[in-house]
Design an enzyme around this catalytic site. Structure first.
Site, PDB file in Angstrom:
ATOM      1  N   GLY A  14      -4.213  -0.405  -0.968  1.00 47.02           N
ATOM      2  CA  GLY A  14      -3.531  -1.279  -2.040  1.00 47.02           C
ATOM      3  C   GLY A  14      -4.322  -2.506  -1.972  1.00 47.02           C
ATOM      4  O   GLY A  14      -5.102  -3.015  -1.145  1.00 47.02           O
ATOM      5  N   HIS A  30       2.312  -9.973  -2.437  1.00 53.28           N
ATOM      6  CA  HIS A  30       1.199 -10.783  -2.735  1.00 53.28           C
ATOM      7  C   HIS A  30       1.170 -11.767  -3.993  1.00 53.28           C
ATOM      8  O   HIS A  30       0.753 -12.951  -3.998  1.00 53.28           O
ATOM      9  CB  HIS A  30      -0.103  -9.783  -2.703  1.00 53.28           C
ATOM     10  CG  HIS A  30      -0.424  -9.460  -1.230  1.00 53.28           C
ATOM     11  ND1 HIS A  30      -1.049 -10.572  -0.493  1.00 53.28           N
ATOM     12  CD2 HIS A  30      -0.882  -8.138  -0.914  1.00 53.28           C
ATOM     13  CE1 HIS A  30      -1.659  -9.778   0.767  1.00 53.28           C
ATOM     14  NE2 HIS A  30      -1.487  -8.596   0.461  1.00 53.28           N
ATOM     15  N   GLN A  58      -5.390 -11.491  -3.899  1.00 56.34           N
ATOM     16  CA  GLN A  58      -6.310 -11.495  -3.055  1.00 56.34           C
ATOM     17  C   GLN A  58      -7.997 -11.658  -2.977  1.00 56.34           C
ATOM     18  O   GLN A  58      -8.529 -11.798  -2.140  1.00 56.34           O
ATOM     19  CB  GLN A  58      -6.061  -9.959  -2.018  1.00 56.34           C
ATOM     20  CG  GLN A  58      -4.759  -9.921  -1.442  1.00 56.34           C
ATOM     21  CD  GLN A  58      -4.476  -8.341  -0.969  1.00 56.34           C
ATOM     22  OE1 GLN A  58      -4.204  -7.434  -1.578  1.00 56.34           O
ATOM     23  NE2 GLN A  58      -4.708  -8.282   0.545  1.00 56.34           N
ATOM     24  N   CYS A  74      -2.955  -5.454   6.611  1.00 55.88           N
ATOM     25  CA  CYS A  74      -3.225  -6.218   5.169  1.00 55.88           C
ATOM     26  C   CYS A  74      -4.661  -6.630   5.403  1.00 55.88           C
ATOM     27  O   CYS A  74      -5.078  -7.267   6.407  1.00 55.88           O
ATOM     28  CB  CYS A  74      -2.369  -7.316   5.225  1.00 55.88           C
ATOM     29  SG  CYS A  74      -2.719  -8.371   3.643  1.00 55.88           S
ATOM     30  N   LEU A  75      -5.531  -6.328   4.181  1.00 51.33           N
ATOM     31  CA  LEU A  75      -7.015  -6.628   4.206  1.00 51.33           C
ATOM     32  C   LEU A  75      -7.000  -8.330   4.250  1.00 51.33           C
ATOM     33  O   LEU A  75      -8.153  -8.784   4.577  1.00 51.33           O
ATOM     34  CB  LEU A  75      -7.370  -6.274   2.952  1.00 51.33           C
ATOM     35  CG  LEU A  75      -7.448  -4.641   2.726  1.00 51.33           C
ATOM     36  CD1 LEU A  75      -7.814  -4.333   1.403  1.00 51.33           C
ATOM     37  CD2 LEU A  75      -8.424  -3.957   3.722  1.00 51.33           C
ATOM     38  N   HIS A 116       4.621  -4.461  -0.675  1.00 52.16           N
ATOM     39  CA  HIS A 116       3.681  -5.159  -0.172  1.00 52.16           C
ATOM     40  C   HIS A 116       2.788  -5.939  -1.046  1.00 52.16           C
ATOM     41  O   HIS A 116       2.454  -7.058  -1.112  1.00 52.16           O
ATOM     42  CB  HIS A 116       2.809  -4.198   0.686  1.00 52.16           C
ATOM     43  CG  HIS A 116       1.762  -5.181   1.551  1.00 52.16           C
ATOM     44  ND1 HIS A 116       1.556  -5.247   2.812  1.00 52.16           N
ATOM     45  CD2 HIS A 116       0.339  -5.450   0.970  1.00 52.16           C
ATOM     46  CE1 HIS A 116       0.511  -5.832   3.326  1.00 52.16           C
ATOM     47  NE2 HIS A 116      -0.134  -5.932   2.245  1.00 52.16           N
ATOM     48  N   GLU A 117       2.254  -5.197  -2.021  1.00 50.54           N
ATOM     49  CA  GLU A 117       1.447  -5.860  -3.180  1.00 50.54           C
ATOM     50  C   GLU A 117       2.017  -6.485  -4.061  1.00 50.54           C
ATOM     51  O   GLU A 117       1.624  -7.814  -4.521  1.00 50.54           O
ATOM     52  CB  GLU A 117       0.705  -4.755  -4.021  1.00 50.54           C
ATOM     53  CG  GLU A 117      -0.068  -3.531  -3.166  1.00 50.54           C
ATOM     54  CD  GLU A 117      -0.864  -4.202  -2.007  1.00 50.54           C
ATOM     55  OE1 GLU A 117      -1.238  -5.080  -2.465  1.00 50.54           O
ATOM     56  OE2 GLU A 117      -1.321  -3.347  -1.302  1.00 50.54           O
TER      57      GLU A 117
END
Ligand code: GNR
Ligand code: NI
Length: 181
Positions: A46, A137, A51, A91-92, A133-134
């Site tokens: 995702g 963000h 991000q 997480c990236l 999660h997204e």
């Protein structure tokens, strides 16, 4: 299409609340294409626009094994949450950290698709986890915010150490690796 650089914790830009997309036009579709390219290359399941330092309410996911089920959500709203599931998240924007987080197991979502059409659907399991999660963000929230103070303090120390060791060059590698014309 382009692969975009991903912001890393504790970058304050990850805390910006994204604003709703007013019209799903070619500019938004170009952003979606870049998000997919960046997510697949990372690789991740995702990616939220936040991000990549674009503060618009756009996220992409693909939780399939074959990486062939791209899913794009514009202005996502979680209408309903049900049950609980704990999953080891990563997480990236927080590299090398994996910790369990408890979220809703099943959610009902409303969003716009790439054509600007309203979609409403239910998601469960990994897709539900990823959408939550997204969506976080887009509200400037990170999965590490759910950890205990003890775990988060340990994590902050680990990241500070890494930044000190790597120095500014590593933190902005694009500055030195980009060709100078
Ligand atoms: O690639 C990712 N894996 C992942 C694993 C467990 C829970 C959430 C995620 S999302 C993450 C990519 C990412 O950082 N998206 O914001
Ligand atoms: Ni993330």
């Amino acid at each position: 299409m382009a692969r975009l650089p991903i912001l890393e914790y504790p970058d304050p830009r990850l805390r910006i609340r994204a604003t709703p997309v007013e019209s799903v036009d070619d500019e938004i579709r170009a952003l979606v294409a870049d998000l997919f390219e960046t997510m697949y290359a990372a690789p991740g399941i995702g990616l939220a626009a936040t991000q990549v330092n674009v503060h618009k309410r756009v996220l992409v996911t693909d939780v399939s094994e074959e990486r062939n089920e791209p899913c794009c959500l514009i202005n996502p709203e979680i209408l309903h949450k049900e049950g609980e599931i704990s999953y080891e998240e990563g997480c990236l924007s927080v590299p090398d950290v994996f910790e369990p987080v408890t979220r809703a197991e099943k959610i009902r979502v409303r969003c716009l698709d790439e054509q600007g059409e309203v979609r409403e659907f239910e998601a469960e399991g990994l897709l539900a986890i990823c959408i939550q999660h997204e969506s976080d963000h887009l509200d400037g929230k990170l999965f590490v915010d759910y950890l205990s103070t003890l775990k988060r303090d340990r994590l902050k120390k680990k990241i500070a150490k890494k930044a000190k060791r790597d120095g500014p060059a590593e933190r902005d590698a694009s500055r030195i690796s980009a060709p100078v014309i």
